[in-house]
Design a protein around this motif. Structure first.
Motif, short mmCIF file in Angstrom:
data_model
loop_
_atom_site.label_atom_id
_atom_site.label_comp_id
_atom_site.label_asym_id
_atom_site.label_seq_id
_atom_site.Cartn_x
_atom_site.Cartn_y
_atom_site.Cartn_z
N ARG A 449 0.82 -1.21 0.00
CA ARG A 449 0.00 0.00 0.00
C ARG A 449 0.85 1.26 0.00
O ARG A 449 0.51 2.26 -0.64
N ASN A 450 1.98 1.24 0.72
CA ASN A 450 2.84 2.43 0.77
C ASN A 450 3.40 2.77 -0.61
O ASN A 450 3.48 3.95 -0.98
N THR A 451 3.78 1.74 -1.36
CA THR A 451 4.27 1.98 -2.73
C THR A 451 3.18 2.58 -3.59
O THR A 451 3.42 3.52 -4.36
N LEU A 452 1.96 2.06 -3.45
CA LEU A 452 0.85 2.59 -4.23
C LEU A 452 0.61 4.06 -3.89
O LEU A 452 0.47 4.91 -4.79
N ARG A 453 0.55 4.39 -2.61
CA ARG A 453 0.28 5.77 -2.21
C ARG A 453 1.36 6.72 -2.71
O ARG A 453 1.07 7.83 -3.16
N LYS A 454 2.61 6.26 -2.67
CA LYS A 454 3.72 7.09 -3.15
C LYS A 454 3.59 7.36 -4.64
O LYS A 454 3.74 8.50 -5.10
N ARG A 455 3.27 6.33 -5.42
CA ARG A 455 3.17 6.50 -6.87
C ARG A 455 1.93 7.31 -7.25
O ARG A 455 1.95 8.08 -8.20
#
Length: 470
Positions: A449-455
């Protein structure tokens, strides 16, 4: 006291390797290379386990096992074979063999299994049925050997099986093989394509209905569960089953009972369930389109069918088989040149075995010579119809090539620009599929989820825009 093993193997190199590995594991190994030698050694002493090849110089190692098992019923038998067909795997299982290993095998796994067999000192006994007839699954490649081994492991039980594989790989053939050679072979095999039944009728098709249950129900209808009583119910394309039918199916699997639509009586079921899908169920579960509890109920034993592109060594045998079938159905008898086979093995075959079968029939009909050469193969491949799925797959690289040709970018920025151009619609698609739920979108994409939010932040994508409440 060391374990004792009898090795019956006429390939000297293989026998030497196996003997060395077993002796290193603490076994005392006796070796011979024939059925006569086997019988002589068995008459002299008892062994904790026997490993035997199938094709020996003086006979078939499987066909002659009955007398051995009658004399030493507690001795586990491990069968080795270079005749890597489903027929051989089935024959090996029908003897009550402890395990079947197609060659080439993993030596460490063979030693480990031999140790387990020797320690158990018990072999299953089963009446051998005549399975010499032709079987529908063809292929001796390593991926297919794993399929055969999984099939043989579910024949003597009623465990639910989930078959996964792309369209055209032969999932129904696997289901039929499980039924035809399992404990329920005397019962019916009932197949139902859940994707082909209108959602409003699927419960009636599966569970049946009573007269007057709905408009058009002019009489009682017996559903697939009752039709398959005592046998196997094959649920194909299970990933496309409507949610309300999933709930009813789950209840039937949990309770072992069904109720016809419009009926009050609960009916006990006696079926083995084999399900199949070409869909990846994980994203469907994440998107709330497939019940997770139903997935776990169906996914007791999983058999993964490899796509044809992962088993090119089987293409020659498959194509020859289909050409033979075409000739039996009245088409001209054809054969393939070696060069034509090599060309076929280099094709992607996105439609898998089904596409190869259609190609073989078309070749039998349209080829001008008895021998099909590379020129004929090339022409037929160029003229083959393209499915919507294949067209979509083919259009993606073409669209990317067009974008690259039309986009003017500064040196050193091409990679990140192309990645962003691809990522943005991909993330937007995932958010749209999950109603803006970032946790489910990340699961659908296979990232955290953190990668998604960052992108999403870097690509200036507002997830609230996809919220189901908007």
């Amino acid at each position: 006291m060391s374990r004792t093993a009898l090795l019956v193997e006429d390939d000297g190199a293989i026998a030497t390797v196996i003997t060395a590995a077993l002796e290193e594991d603490g076994f005392s190994v006796s070796r011979c290379d024939s059925i006569a030698g086997r019988d002589r050694l068995l008459a002299e002493r008892r062994y904790d386990v026997m490993l035997t090849d199938v094709m020996l110089g003086d006979g078939d190692g499987i066909e002659t096992l009955a007398a051995v098992q009658a004399a030493a019923p507690q001795m586990p038998v491990i069968i080795l074979s270079a005749q890597n067909t489903l027929d051989t795997a089935i024959r090996a299982t029908d003897t009550g063999a402890f395990e079947y290993f197609p060659k080439p095998f993993d030596l460490d796994e063979l030693v480990r299994t031999t140790r387990q067999a020797a320690d158990s000192r018990s072999a299953a006994t089963a009446d051998a049925d005549d399975t010499a007839g032709a079987l529908p699954l063809i292929g001796r490649s390593q991926p297919m050997q794993e399929v055969y081994r999984m099939i043989t492991r579910v024949l003597r039980n009623d465990l639910t099986v989930l078959i996964l594989g792309e369209s055209g790989t032969g999932k129904e053939l696997v289901a039929e093989a499980i039924h035809q050679h399992g404990a329920r072979k005397s019962g019916p095999f009932v197949a139902v394509n859940t994707a082909a039944i209108p959602s409003e009728l699927i419960e009636s098709e599966l569970f049946g209905h009573e007269k007057g249950a709905f408009t058009g129900a002019v009489g009682r209808h017996i559903g697939k569960f009752e039709q398959a009583s005592g046998g196997t119910l094959f649920l194909d394309e299970i990933g496309d089953m409507p949610p309300e039918a999933q709930t009813r199916l789950l209840r039937a699997l949990q309770s072992g009972r069904i109720r016809r639509v419009g009926g009050r009586e609960e009916i006990a079921t006696d079926v083995r369930i084999v399900a199949a899908t070409n869909r990846d169920l994980a994203p469907l579960i994440a998107a709330g389109r497939f019940r997770e509890d139903l997935y776990y109920r169906l996914n007791v034993v999983t058999i993964h069918l490899p796509p044809l592109r992962e088993r090119p060594d089987d293409i020659a045998a498959l194509t020859r088989h289909f050409l033979t079938l075409a000739a039996q159905e009245g088409l001209p008898r054809r054969r393939l040149s070696d060069e034509a086979i090599e060309l076929l093995q280099r094709q992607p075959w996105r439609g898998n075995v089904r596409e190869l079968r259609n190609f073989a029939y078309r070749a039998a009909l349209l080829a001008r010579e008895d021998e099909i050469d590379t020129a004929t193969v090339s022409q037929l491949l160029a003229d083959r119809p393209m499915s919507d799925e294949t067209a979509a797959q083919a259009s993606l690289p073409a669209a990317l090539a067009t974008w690259l040709a039309d986009t003017k970018l500064a040196p050193g920025t091409l990679y990140h620009a192309a990645l962003a151009a691809f990522e943005k619609p991909l993330f937007e698609h995932a958010l749209a599929r999950t109603g803006g739920n970032q946790l489910r979108a990340a699961a659908l994409l296979g990232i955290n989820r953190n990668t998604l939010r960052k992108r999403l932040s870097e690509l200036a994508i507002d997830p609230d825009r996809f919220s189901a409440t908007n």
